[in-house]
Design a protein around this motif. Structure first.
Motif, short mmCIF file in Angstrom:
data_model
loop_
_atom_site.label_atom_id
_atom_site.label_comp_id
_atom_site.label_asym_id
_atom_site.label_seq_id
_atom_site.Cartn_x
_atom_site.Cartn_y
_atom_site.Cartn_z
N ARG A 45 0.83 -1.20 0.00
CA ARG A 45 0.00 0.00 0.00
C ARG A 45 0.87 1.26 0.00
N TYR A 47 2.22 5.00 1.15
CA TYR A 47 2.46 5.59 2.46
C TYR A 47 1.52 6.77 2.71
N LEU A 48 1.08 6.88 3.96
CA LEU A 48 0.43 8.09 4.47
C LEU A 48 1.29 8.60 5.62
N ASP A 76 -6.06 1.48 4.06
CA ASP A 76 -5.67 1.92 2.71
C ASP A 76 -4.19 2.26 2.57
N PHE A 77 -3.49 2.42 3.69
CA PHE A 77 -2.13 2.93 3.65
C PHE A 77 -1.20 2.18 4.60
N TRP A 135 4.09 10.28 -2.05
CA TRP A 135 3.22 9.69 -1.04
C TRP A 135 2.15 10.67 -0.59
N TYR A 136 1.32 10.18 0.32
CA TYR A 136 0.21 10.98 0.84
C TYR A 136 0.61 11.54 2.21
#
Length: 416
Positions: A45, A47-48, A76-77, A135-136
């Motif tokens: 997944r 990254y957050l 989700d992450f 990334w997020y």
């Protein structure tokens, strides 16, 4: 790197040695720490990266990572909880560690390398180390300010941004920001006093402190003005009601003299002390030092005078006299004065870059936010082309207080 399992989640702890000052490598490095959380099956997944509110607060230390917003994110992450430099396990700064410097000027100069621009550079170094694609980022409160700096100067490192209660007033004067926060503090206090009949009690305590010497367990006298800073918690859902119970039954009579009780003074002292996070008090106004010519000059204290007749309690405001009264801050008074007078700050935002809107941004804006003015947040959201959820269902701590509902709403909104 340390790797272990906790509550069915894989935890990987990373520490990197990163430059203190990226313009002068000779000044050496500092350790910067991040804790990575991976749910089973989540190795592939994206990254957050979580940027905590503050300034001066470490990332969460949550017992069970499957709970709350972190649990929602793990669906989700892979979650990276970054201790921003100066906090947690990232070269923590406090009264003791800052005593290593000989002068206030040395301390103040050192602290200029602990703002959002340096935090963003640290995040990018972590991204390179982990070999991650763009990334997020999730920015809560001050973390949203940092995310806006990220969007300004390193947008290529971002696939998307979520912001909760943290869209800053880019291009707005600090004085106007504090005017807005004082107005909202007054409104929020009014809401509190409509719920709880504490107005007269607050004034009784304040009048008592003007004429009597009452001492906190840490040894210093409790002043009337410091007592009134208890209003900071009114801006959150988790502390709003707690203030009422903190205030209940504050007086005892000893040999015919009315005094504040020791349990009350202990509770108040725990709330008012900056011993656990002096960096917040030192750096709070510096987060608004956006470029040359912007000395903060104790803006909260200056603007308070405009609202003196209306304020019952104050909120997220730092005053110079706190560095005279709080034992944790007294040794840092000279450093704070230098930071307040500094007028050659590096820029924190680039409005032209922000206006390009190359990175998807989704934001929760709280309609009654006591700390980050709603009207300025909406103006920045418009500049960014962000998708916005404007709500009065939550206060400034909605990310944490909602148990994952706020983050879930933003993830869903981003996918529409």
């Amino acid at each position: 790197m340390t790797r272990y399992r906790a509550h069915g989640v894989t935890v990987v702890e990373h520490t990197l040695e990163l430059p203190l000052d990226r313009a002068q490598a000779r000044r050496g490095t500092i350790p910067v720490f991040a804790r990575e959380l991976i749910a089973d099956g989540g190795e592939g997944r994206p990254y957050l990266v979580y940027l905590q509110g503050g300034p001066g607060s470490p990332s969460p230390r949550q017992g069970n990572p499957n709970d709350g917003w972190i649990g929602r994110a793990l669906k989700d992450f892979r979650v990276l909880l970054l201790d921003q430099r100066g906090t947690g396990r990232s070269n923590p700064l406090d009264q003791l560690t800052l005593s290593a410097f000989d002068t206030d000027a040395q301390r103040a100069e050192y602290l200029t390398h602990f703002r959002a621009d340096s935090i963003v550079a640290d995040a990018e170094d972590f991204r390179a180390e982990l070999g991650s694609a763009p990334w997020y980022v999730l920015g809560q409160s001050y973390g949203g300010f940092c995310a806006t700096t990220y969007l300004s100067f390193a947008p290529d490192g971002l696939a998307g941004v979520y912001i909760t209660g943290g869209l800053p007033g880019v291009g707005r004067s600090l004085d106007d920001v504090y005017r807005a926060t004082y107005r909202q503090t007054i409104a929020r206090t009014r809401t509190y006093l409509e719920r709880y009949p504490d107005a007269e009690l607050i004034e009784q305590i304040a009048r008592h402190l003007e004429g009597a010497e009452e001492f906190l367990p840490t040894g210093e006298r409790l002043s009337e003005r410091r007592f009134r800073t208890l209003g900071m918690g009114l801006g959150t859902q988790t502390a709003f009601d707690a203030l009422h119970f903190l205030l209940e039954d504050p007086f005892v009579t000893v040999r015919g003299t009315r005094r504040l009780s020791m349990p009350f003074l202990t509770r108040v002292g725990d709330q008012l002390s900056f011993a656990a996070r002096p960096l917040y008090a030192l750096m709070h106004e510096t987060i608004y030092g956006d470029g040359p010519g912007t000395a903060t000059a104790w803006a909260a204290a200056r603007i308070r005078e405009e609202f003196a007749d209306e304020l019952v309690l104050t909120g997220e405001h730092i005053y110079p006299w706190q560095f005279e009264e709080d034992p944790a801050l007294i040794p840092l008074q000279g450093t704070a004065e230098i930071l307040a007078a500094k007028d050659d700050w590096s820029p924190l935002y680039d409005e032209a870059a922000l206006a390009k809107g190359d990175v998807p941004v989704t934001a929760a804006v709280y309609a009654e936010d006591m700390f980050v003015p709603t009207e300025y947040s909406l103006a920045l959201a418009d500049l960014l082309g962000a998708r916005v959820w404007l709500t009065n269902e939550y206060q400034h701590d909605g990310l944490r207080a909602s148990g994952g509902k706020v983050l879930d709403r933003l993830i869903s909104l981003a996918r529409q």
